[in-house]
Design a protein around this motif. Structure first.
Motif, PDB file in Angstrom:
ATOM      1  N   THR A 112      -1.767   6.722  10.757  1.00  0.00           N
ATOM      2  CA  THR A 112      -2.174   6.194   9.453  1.00  0.00           C
ATOM      3  C   THR A 112      -0.950   6.140   8.561  1.00  0.00           C
ATOM      4  O   THR A 112      -0.250   7.132   8.382  1.00  0.00           O
ATOM      5  N   LEU A 113      -0.681   4.955   8.037  1.00  0.00           N
ATOM      6  CA  LEU A 113       0.564   4.760   7.293  1.00  0.00           C
ATOM      7  C   LEU A 113       0.296   4.073   5.965  1.00  0.00           C
ATOM      8  O   LEU A 113      -0.686   3.354   5.822  1.00  0.00           O
ATOM      9  N   PRO A 114       1.186   4.291   4.997  1.00  0.00           N
ATOM     10  CA  PRO A 114       1.015   3.567   3.731  1.00  0.00           C
ATOM     11  C   PRO A 114       1.188   2.061   3.944  1.00  0.00           C
ATOM     12  O   PRO A 114       1.811   1.636   4.922  1.00  0.00           O
ATOM     13  N   VAL A 115       0.642   1.292   3.017  1.00  0.00           N
ATOM     14  CA  VAL A 115       0.772  -0.164   3.128  1.00  0.00           C
ATOM     15  C   VAL A 115       2.241  -0.567   3.113  1.00  0.00           C
ATOM     16  O   VAL A 115       3.035  -0.004   2.383  1.00  0.00           O
ATOM     17  N   ARG A 116       2.562  -1.519   3.900  1.00  0.00           N
ATOM     18  CA  ARG A 116       3.881  -2.144   4.041  1.00  0.00           C
ATOM     19  C   ARG A 116       4.875  -1.290   4.837  1.00  0.00           C
ATOM     20  O   ARG A 116       6.063  -1.562   4.845  1.00  0.00           O
ATOM     21  N   THR A 117       4.381  -0.272   5.548  1.00  0.00           N
ATOM     22  CA  THR A 117       5.284   0.497   6.407  1.00  0.00           C
ATOM     23  C   THR A 117       5.816  -0.390   7.518  1.00  0.00           C
ATOM     24  O   THR A 117       6.979  -0.284   7.914  1.00  0.00           O
ATOM     25  N   ALA A 118       4.956  -1.274   8.010  1.00  0.00           N
ATOM     26  CA  ALA A 118       5.366  -2.128   9.125  1.00  0.00           C
ATOM     27  C   ALA A 118       6.620  -2.929   8.772  1.00  0.00           C
ATOM     28  O   ALA A 118       7.436  -3.234   9.645  1.00  0.00           O
ATOM     29  N   GLU A 119       6.739  -3.239   7.499  1.00  0.00           N
ATOM     30  CA  GLU A 119       7.895  -4.017   7.063  1.00  0.00           C
ATOM     31  C   GLU A 119       9.194  -3.240   7.328  1.00  0.00           C
ATOM     32  O   GLU A 119      10.152  -3.772   7.879  1.00  0.00           O
ATOM     33  N   SER A 195      -3.398  -5.882   5.188  1.00  0.00           N
ATOM     34  CA  SER A 195      -4.841  -5.588   5.087  1.00  0.00           C
ATOM     35  C   SER A 195      -5.203  -4.511   6.099  1.00  0.00           C
ATOM     36  O   SER A 195      -5.999  -3.610   5.808  1.00  0.00           O
ATOM     37  N   SER A 196      -4.637  -4.628   7.281  1.00  0.00           N
ATOM     38  CA  SER A 196      -4.974  -3.679   8.335  1.00  0.00           C
ATOM     39  C   SER A 196      -4.507  -2.278   7.955  1.00  0.00           C
ATOM     40  O   SER A 196      -5.278  -1.309   8.029  1.00  0.00           O
ATOM     41  N   GLU A 197      -3.275  -2.172   7.502  1.00  0.00           N
ATOM     42  CA  GLU A 197      -2.764  -0.844   7.101  1.00  0.00           C
ATOM     43  C   GLU A 197      -3.615  -0.262   5.974  1.00  0.00           C
ATOM     44  O   GLU A 197      -3.992   0.910   6.002  1.00  0.00           O
ATOM     45  N   LEU A 198      -3.926  -1.099   4.979  1.00  0.00           N
ATOM     46  CA  LEU A 198      -4.675  -0.609   3.821  1.00  0.00           C
ATOM     47  C   LEU A 198      -6.115  -0.249   4.198  1.00  0.00           C
ATOM     48  O   LEU A 198      -6.665   0.728   3.694  1.00  0.00           O
ATOM     49  N   SER A 199      -6.704  -1.010   5.116  1.00  0.00           N
ATOM     50  CA  SER A 199      -8.108  -0.760   5.483  1.00  0.00           C
ATOM     51  C   SER A 199      -8.318   0.654   6.007  1.00  0.00           C
ATOM     52  O   SER A 199      -9.369   1.262   5.784  1.00  0.00           O
ATOM     53  N   LEU A 264      -3.200   7.166  -0.916  1.00  0.00           N
ATOM     54  CA  LEU A 264      -3.707   6.011  -1.671  1.00  0.00           C
ATOM     55  C   LEU A 264      -3.387   6.170  -3.158  1.00  0.00           C
ATOM     56  O   LEU A 264      -2.950   5.222  -3.823  1.00  0.00           O
ATOM     57  N   VAL A 265      -3.571   7.380  -3.657  1.00  0.00           N
ATOM     58  CA  VAL A 265      -3.288   7.680  -5.065  1.00  0.00           C
ATOM     59  C   VAL A 265      -1.806   7.408  -5.353  1.00  0.00           C
ATOM     60  O   VAL A 265      -1.455   6.768  -6.350  1.00  0.00           O
ATOM     61  N   TYR A 266      -0.977   7.853  -4.442  1.00  0.00           N
ATOM     62  CA  TYR A 266       0.468   7.666  -4.636  1.00  0.00           C
ATOM     63  C   TYR A 266       0.833   6.175  -4.642  1.00  0.00           C
ATOM     64  O   TYR A 266       1.612   5.714  -5.475  1.00  0.00           O
ATOM     65  N   LEU A 267       0.224   5.441  -3.731  1.00  0.00           N
ATOM     66  CA  LEU A 267       0.492   3.995  -3.667  1.00  0.00           C
ATOM     67  C   LEU A 267       0.086   3.307  -4.971  1.00  0.00           C
ATOM     68  O   LEU A 267       0.818   2.467  -5.499  1.00  0.00           O
ATOM     69  N   CYS A 268      -1.091   3.700  -5.490  1.00  0.00           N
ATOM     70  CA  CYS A 268      -1.570   3.092  -6.741  1.00  0.00           C
ATOM     71  C   CYS A 268      -0.586   3.386  -7.865  1.00  0.00           C
ATOM     72  O   CYS A 268      -0.270   2.507  -8.676  1.00  0.00           O
ATOM     73  N   GLU A 269      -0.108   4.614  -7.917  1.00  0.00           N
ATOM     74  CA  GLU A 269       0.861   4.960  -8.961  1.00  0.00           C
ATOM     75  C   GLU A 269       2.144   4.167  -8.778  1.00  0.00           C
ATOM     76  O   GLU A 269       2.700   3.630  -9.727  1.00  0.00           O
ATOM     77  N   HIS A 270       2.575   4.085  -7.541  1.00  0.00           N
ATOM     78  CA  HIS A 270       3.804   3.358  -7.229  1.00  0.00           C
ATOM     79  C   HIS A 270       3.715   1.908  -7.695  1.00  0.00           C
ATOM     80  O   HIS A 270       4.678   1.333  -8.187  1.00  0.00           O
ATOM     81  N   TYR A 271       2.527   1.322  -7.530  1.00  0.00           N
ATOM     82  CA  TYR A 271       2.358  -0.076  -7.919  1.00  0.00           C
ATOM     83  C   TYR A 271       1.860  -0.222  -9.367  1.00  0.00           C
ATOM     84  O   TYR A 271       1.346  -1.269  -9.750  1.00  0.00           O
TER      85      TYR A 271
END
Ligand code: UGA
Length: 442
Positions: A112-119, A195-199, A264-271
């Motif tokens: 399980t990874l944060p969104v955009r890790t694949a990048e 979408s897949s990472e976030l789902s 998820l909380v961290y990602l929201c803050e980051h964005y």
């Protein structure tokens, strides 16, 4: 992976790990994890098309597809400490794949990874000057512990995320074909990578949110003589709400829910979305509140002190049918009761070793007792913290007779017939239901 191997005899699967003891255990009679039904599947495939090895580099080099399921614990240092995912193992793995590859490969994110890790992974992997190409896919794992075999055999859905480029879509199709060996096609869904990472994070956040929601209502039920099980049943029959994951409890545990929500909380803050971050953070806070509310209820019901009192904790695992104690509410309750200087005895059919390990120094102050009858003997109270069926089937009359009176039982899982316990003489404290006590209230 053993289940995938059992359905795809035409392919060869090698599970690699640097931990020699683990790799040896997977090939022995005692697997390193307790998971119903897994032993037979490993036995069936081991040495045929399923292999285990510590030679990570060799197998990277030989593989066409690499599934990466390394740890992504919560960061304990630096920016985002306590919330963000620690991606150091992932990055190291990406570099190791690159160093040991002589052919192009598909790399699948299973962790399980944060969104955009694949990048970031794509950048590292495709930073080679040797003409190799790596397609990174996201294929999150939705199985739950204790039911892992069933969840893999008959998944609600398989999600595969990839790039929309031609090569990205080819890679997606390769993975679709692998799953199609046993999963009906309509259950294999594809999406874009993000979408897949976030789902994955969102699925766990929604599941945990349901538990925190019903647990918040359990607190209100205890004040109003409503019964949380009746409320859950009544609302769950509405198809739009659904009946699953509405079992009120002492709290949710496990290695995923808290970690993924904080991520998820961290990602929201980051964005720059603090309101969204606070919304999801409350799910974790409500869980902590529920655990501590349970302990407070124990202490206040037992005449405001548990110091020196023997209390038997029935269950250490974070749920039944697993030996996993990570983030287990049982251990949180244990720690809080030790703070109150209670004399704690833990019994659990599978999770005692992990409990001892996770409690660290505190384990020295705890008695571990395999036999629940012995654990409850001369105890002032029992707290049921894991919903093992074994605990349901015990002879509570025998237990009652061996305990110090007044005998208390705090059922953190609403597992046992409360009326029956009350009739035996117990003072019974369920979750989200009126207490049944023989004590005079003043
Ligand atoms: C969870 C998800 O259910 C899986 O879909 C996901 O793949 C997995 O996390 C993961 O990310 O690896 P798991 O942690 O194994 O699976 O266990 P759950 O069955 O979800 O239970 C989590 C916690 O919630 C347990 O402590 C359980 O006792 C508690 N729970 C569950 C309740 O208190 N009430 C409920 O109604 C359901």
């Amino acid at each position: 992976m053993p289940i995938v191997a059992s359905h795809c005899p035409q392919h060869r699967f090698v599970i690699v790990d640097i931990n020699e003891a683990r790799i040896a255990a997977w090939q022995s009679d005692k697997l390193p994890i307790y998971e119903p039904g897994l032993d037979e599947i490993v036995k069936k495939t081991l040495g045929k098309n399923l292999f285990f090895s510590t030679d990570v580099n060799k197998h990277i080099s030989e593989a066409d597809i690499i599934f990466v399921s390394v740890n992504t614990p919560t960061k304990v240092f630096g920016e985002g400490a306590g919330r963000a995912a620690d991606l150091q193992y992932w990055e190291k793995t990406a570099r190791q794949i690159l160093e040991n590859s002589i052919t192009s490969k598909i790399v699948v994110e299973k962790s399980t990874l944060p969104v955009r890790t694949a990048e970031a992974m794509e950048r590292i992997l495709n930073s080679n000057g040797n003409g190799l190409h790596f397609d990174v896919l996201s294929n999150p794992e939705f199985l739950a512990e204790g039911t892992a075999v069933r969840d893999m055999e008959e998944p609600d859905r398989v999600l595969i995320g990839g790039r929309t480029t031609e090569s990205g879509q080819r890679a997606v199709q390769t993975l679709v074909e692998l799953y199609a060996n046993w999963v009906p096609r309509e259950r294999i869904i594809t999406a874009n990578l993000w979408s897949s990472e976030l789902s994955k994070l969102v699925a766990n956040a929604f599941l945990a949110q349901r538990i925190s929601s019903i647990n918040s209502i359990s607190a209100l039920c205890e004040k109003t003589e409503a019964d949380v099980s009746e409320v859950a049943h009544a609302i769950g029959l509405d198809n739009r709400i659904g009946k699953y994951f509405l079992r009120s409890s002492v709290g949710f545990g496990g290695s995923c829910f808290k970690k993924d929500i904080l991520n998820l909380v961290y990602l929201c803050e980051h964005y720059g979305l603090p309101e969204v971050a606070r919304y999801w953070e409350q799910v974790v806070k409500m869980n902590e509140y529920q655990e501590m509310r349970f302990v407070s209820k124990m202490v206040s019901s037992m005449f405001n002190t548990v110091a020196g009192k023997r209390i038997a904790l029935f269950g250490a695992a974070f749920k039944a049918n697993t030996n996993d104690t990570r983030e287990s509410p049982a251990l949180e309750v244990c720690r809080a009761l030790l703070e109150e200087r209670a004399d704690i005895v833990i019994t659990d059919p599978q999770a005692m070793d992990n409990a001892r390990h996770d409690l660290g120094e505190l384990a020295k102050r705890v008695t571990f007792e395999a036999d629940p009858y012995a654990a409850a003997k001369e105890a002032h109270a029992i707290a049921i913290l894991t919903e093992w069926t074994q605990f349901k089937e015990l002879d509570y009359e025998k237990i009652y007779n061996s305990m110090i009176k007044p005998a208390f039982i705090f059922d953190g899982r609403n597992l046992i017939d409360h009326k029956k316990l009350y009739q035996l003489g117990f003072n019974v404290y369920p979750i989200g239901k009126p207490a049944l006590t023989h004590l005079q209230s003043h």
